[in-house]
Write an enzyme that holds these catalytic residues in place. Structure first.
Site, PDB file in Angstrom:
ATOM      1  N   ARG A  76      34.368 -40.865  23.570  1.00 49.76           N
ATOM      2  CA  ARG A  76      35.671 -40.784  24.228  1.00 49.76           C
ATOM      3  C   ARG A  76      36.487 -42.001  23.800  1.00 49.76           C
ATOM      4  O   ARG A  76      35.960 -42.946  23.218  1.00 49.76           O
ATOM      5  CB  ARG A  76      35.494 -40.775  25.746  1.00 49.76           C
ATOM      6  N   ALA A  77      37.769 -41.978  24.101  1.00 55.29           N
ATOM      7  CA  ALA A  77      38.645 -43.081  23.728  1.00 55.29           C
ATOM      8  C   ALA A  77      38.179 -44.378  24.371  1.00 55.29           C
ATOM      9  O   ALA A  77      37.721 -44.398  25.512  1.00 55.29           O
ATOM     10  CB  ALA A  77      40.077 -42.779  24.153  1.00 55.29           C
TER      11      ALA A  77
ATOM     12  N   THR B 216      40.109 -47.816  23.485  1.00 58.36           N
ATOM     13  CA  THR B 216      41.418 -48.428  23.725  1.00 58.36           C
ATOM     14  C   THR B 216      42.546 -47.552  23.188  1.00 58.36           C
ATOM     15  O   THR B 216      43.684 -47.990  23.134  1.00 58.36           O
ATOM     16  CB  THR B 216      41.479 -49.820  23.060  1.00 58.36           C
ATOM     17  N   SER B 217      42.245 -46.328  22.775  1.00 53.40           N
ATOM     18  CA  SER B 217      43.247 -45.457  22.163  1.00 53.40           C
ATOM     19  C   SER B 217      43.650 -44.336  23.122  1.00 53.40           C
ATOM     20  O   SER B 217      42.998 -44.111  24.142  1.00 53.40           O
ATOM     21  CB  SER B 217      42.677 -44.849  20.874  1.00 53.40           C
TER      22      SER B 217
ATOM     23  N   ASP C  92      37.697 -54.785  21.901  1.00 54.37           N
ATOM     24  CA  ASP C  92      36.800 -54.080  20.987  1.00 54.37           C
ATOM     25  C   ASP C  92      36.506 -55.032  19.832  1.00 54.37           C
ATOM     26  O   ASP C  92      37.076 -54.937  18.766  1.00 54.37           O
ATOM     27  CB  ASP C  92      37.469 -52.795  20.488  1.00 54.37           C
TER      28      ASP C  92
ATOM     29  N   LYS D 192      43.896 -51.762  14.206  1.00 51.55           N
ATOM     30  CA  LYS D 192      42.811 -52.566  14.759  1.00 51.55           C
ATOM     31  C   LYS D 192      42.390 -53.641  13.770  1.00 51.55           C
ATOM     32  O   LYS D 192      42.146 -54.795  14.135  1.00 51.55           O
ATOM     33  CB  LYS D 192      41.624 -51.672  15.114  1.00 51.55           C
TER      34      LYS D 192
END
Length: 516
Positions: free
Chosen positions: A213-214, A216-217, A274, A306
């Site tokens: 799953r996401a 930080t997006s 992250d 990123k």
């Protein structure tokens, strides 16, 4: 004379009747006791106390909240949804409450916070305690902060990766070659994985794709695929899907692959952290656990991605190769353009629409997403030795153009439980240019934040659609991107953020202005 054995806390604590209180705490284990509860008075429990709960053979840790008023009887304990789902009490059950045993591995976290280097045994102790739910969210946040930046040495990353693999299921496949593809993230809309899996498996490769799953997006691959087909498959259903089609597109958390990684991701999401070492451990622990033999990494590089610059890309690439080598993984890293988003949609359903448009070869398909997916699919084919020299891109393109990839994608979704059509959010608002100009830059991070504030990924129809690309000339009043939300409140929240950051899409001077 030998010491008397320590009593089992589950036999000495308070016994209370469980009550489903109906509060979703987002996966965090929380329990509720009434103010003045005899359990609090007798055991010294207070707000935010860490408690051990036992029921039958189940045991878990939870944080305590105190309820004012008459909602709970003195002999009751309220359970959040996550605790209720874990314990599954019946009407006659009682939950035993006790102080948890001390967590010795926290001393290792404190050592890391002060700049120490941890041995493999120390990291394994931390990971084992997190897997056993002995760490609170605050304690996990301390561990993540201690490992952030460049604070993890190579041997620590290797140890962390191995420890996370060993906390869950490790898959084995009969095929001697099992391929995988992963993106390090940071580029909105870069949803190439479903297209790559469809092409690779249509051409005979084995690609059991597990995704997160996401973090930080606004969407992860699992979030996007969940709009189209069930992704919460157990291991048996996943294996049957791969046996039928050669591949799958499932959420790794449902099959218990490196589950500590998913626990840490939940905290990283809240912190918006992250870091490189944890990123490498997160990616490769999932690949090793999934039984992959060869992995292709998409690494977008750009000032608001990123990975922001070539120096950071080289450092991360070296670490990925070094750690992958320790686990016998064949690894290929492809640096890609991270200057602007890929495709049009940002958010689960919006990205799903883009994926379907490419697979179906629709005239309005986003060409950048198509070409990026083809390039990555070609590298996967080369890595697997499936194509003759120089022919991999042509093979991938023919597979997509002919409709084979689309038919394969449909077959994978049907095997997973059926293909659904993504919906469209009921509330949409175009963000327009306030003047004429040429698009000079798009801020990936702030654009992604706007999509998240609109509700993505928790609201799957939410996010935004990008209406321009870098280099486009736009007129005053022309839409730059369109926000999508499932509620008026989320739309207003995102619009307030956009108003405070008017340079999400930066416009340069027109040719007439330059000439003057």
């Amino acid at each position: 004379m030998s010491a008397a054995p320590s009593p089992d806390p589950s036999l000495t604590g308070e016994r209370l009747r469980p009550h489903r209180i109906g509060i979703d705490t987002g996966g965090e284990h929380v329990v509720y006791l009434p103010h003045g509860s005899p359990a609090c008075q007798g055991e010294g429990f207070g707000p935010q106390s860490r408690l051990q709960l036992s029921l039958g053979g189940h045991r878990l840790m939870a944080n305590l909240a105190i309820v004012q008023g008459n909602g709970l009887a003195p002999d009751q304990i309220g359970l959040s949804e996550s605790v209720w789902a874990s314990l599954r009490p019946t009407a006659d059950d009682h939950v035993t409450l006790a102080h948890p045993p001390s967590v010795e591995s926290l001393s290792n976290v404190r050592a890391k916070l002060y700049g120490g280097t941890l041995a493999e045994a120390q990291l394994r102790a931390i990971v084992a305690d997190i897997a056993a739910q002995r760490y609170s969210n605050i304690e996990m946040a301390a561990f993540i902060a201690a490992c952030s930046g460049d604070h993890l040495a190579l041997d620590e990353v290797v140890a962390l990766t191995g420890a996370m693999v060993d906390t869950g299921t490790r898959l084995r496949w009969p095929s001697p070659m099992v391929v995988d593809k992963h993106c390090v993230g940071g580029l909105p809309g870069n949803r190439t994985t479903p297209i790559v899996v469809a092409i690779a498996t249509a051409l005979g490769l084995v690609m059991p794709k597990t995704s997160s799953r996401a973090i930080t997006s606004p969407a992860g691959t699992a979030d996007t695929m969940a709009v189209l087909t069930p992704v919460d498959l157990d291991v048996g259903r996943m294996r049957r899907t791969v046996e039928r089609t050669g591949g799958c597109l499932v959420w790794g958390g449902a099959i218990n692959l490196a589950p500590v990684d998913d626990t840490l991701i939940r905290i990283e999401r809240a912190l918006d952290i992250d870091s490189p070492g944890q990123l490498v451990a997160s990616i490769l622990s999932k690949k090793v656990a999934a039984g992959s033999t060869h992995v292709v990494i998409d690494m977008p590089v750009g000032p608001t991605a990123k990975v922001r610059e070539a120096r950071h890309a080289r450092m991360l690439e070296r670490m990925l190769h070094a750690v992958a080598g320790r686990f016998g993984l064949g690894l290929t890293v492809l640096r890609t353009d991270g200057l602007q988003p890929v495709g049009r949609g940002v958010g689960p359903a919006l990205e799903a629409h883009d994926v379907l448009a490419v697979l179906q070869n629709l005239p309005a398909q986003p060409r950048d997403l198509r070409e990026r997916a083809l390039a990555l699919a070609a590298v996967v084919l080369d890595t697997a030795g499936r194509a003759e020299s120089g022919s991999s891109l042509a093979m991938a393109r023919e597979c997509l153009d002919s409709g084979r990839a689309w038919r394969q994608f449909q077959a994978i979704c049907e095997a997973q439980g059926g293909l659904r059509s993504p919906g469209v959010a009921p509330h949409r608002y175009p963000v327009v240019a306030t003047r004429e100009g040429r698009v000079e830059a798009i801020d990936n991070r702030r654009l992604a934040q706007a999509a998240k504030l609109a509700g993505a990924p928790a609201s799957p129809l939410a996010g935004l659609a990008i209406d321009v690309r870098v280099g486009d000339m736009v007129a005053c009043g022309q839409p730059l991107f369109t926000l999508h939300a499932q509620s008026p409140g989320e739309l207003a929240y995102a619009l307030e953020y956009v108003a405070r950051h008017p340079s999400i899409v930066s416009l340069g001077a027109t040719s007439e202005e330059i000439g003057t």
